[in-house]
Motif scaffolding. Sequence first.
Motif: not given
Length: 186
Positions: A42-54, A102-116
């Motif tokens: 399972l590969v997930c496109l992770l676009e947005y994680f909500y926060h109260l600030e920033g 995104l939460p630090a615990a998931f950072q090792p399973r993330l890759v950046e693929i620029f979609e610009g």
Amino acid sequence: GEAAAQAMLALRQEGFAPDLVIANPGWGEALFVKDVWPRARLVCLLEYFYHLEGGDVGFDPEFPPIGPLPGLRLRTKNLALLDAMNTMDLGVVPTRWQRSRLPAAFQPRLVEIFEGIDTDTVRPDPGASWVLPDGTTVRVGDPVVTFVSRNLEPYRGYHVFMRALPSLLQRCPEARVLVVGADGVS
């Protein structure tokens, strides 16, 4: 998520067993992928994680957070994404900033693929022109102001653009203004 699971179950009953599922889990589409196809990657496109600030909440004093405890609503919006990150094999993020949210615990399973836009490949055509619906032709070098967005809403900055437009047109009265977008909420 339930509707996606029903569709996946129907495919499984027909003998379909994918090696890989790619999903955007924002609305819960990925919730049950591993339940239906436990062996699929399972590969997930992770676009947005909500926060109260920033981020998108409280960015504009004109649109303050809703309710006495806006964090409750945001935590709920993140639930499907958190579940997807827990079950995914890999997460794809479009930008470094989105990854940083995104939460630090998931950072090792993330890759950046620029979609610009690859500006080495896609670049201005010095001879380009475009005919507007009123028959006017716009050419390279003509003063043009554009605002393009999925929807013309405060979340996309449309209200700021519209407030700036009179001043801009006063400074450059010959400019043409082209606005593209729907009138919904995204």
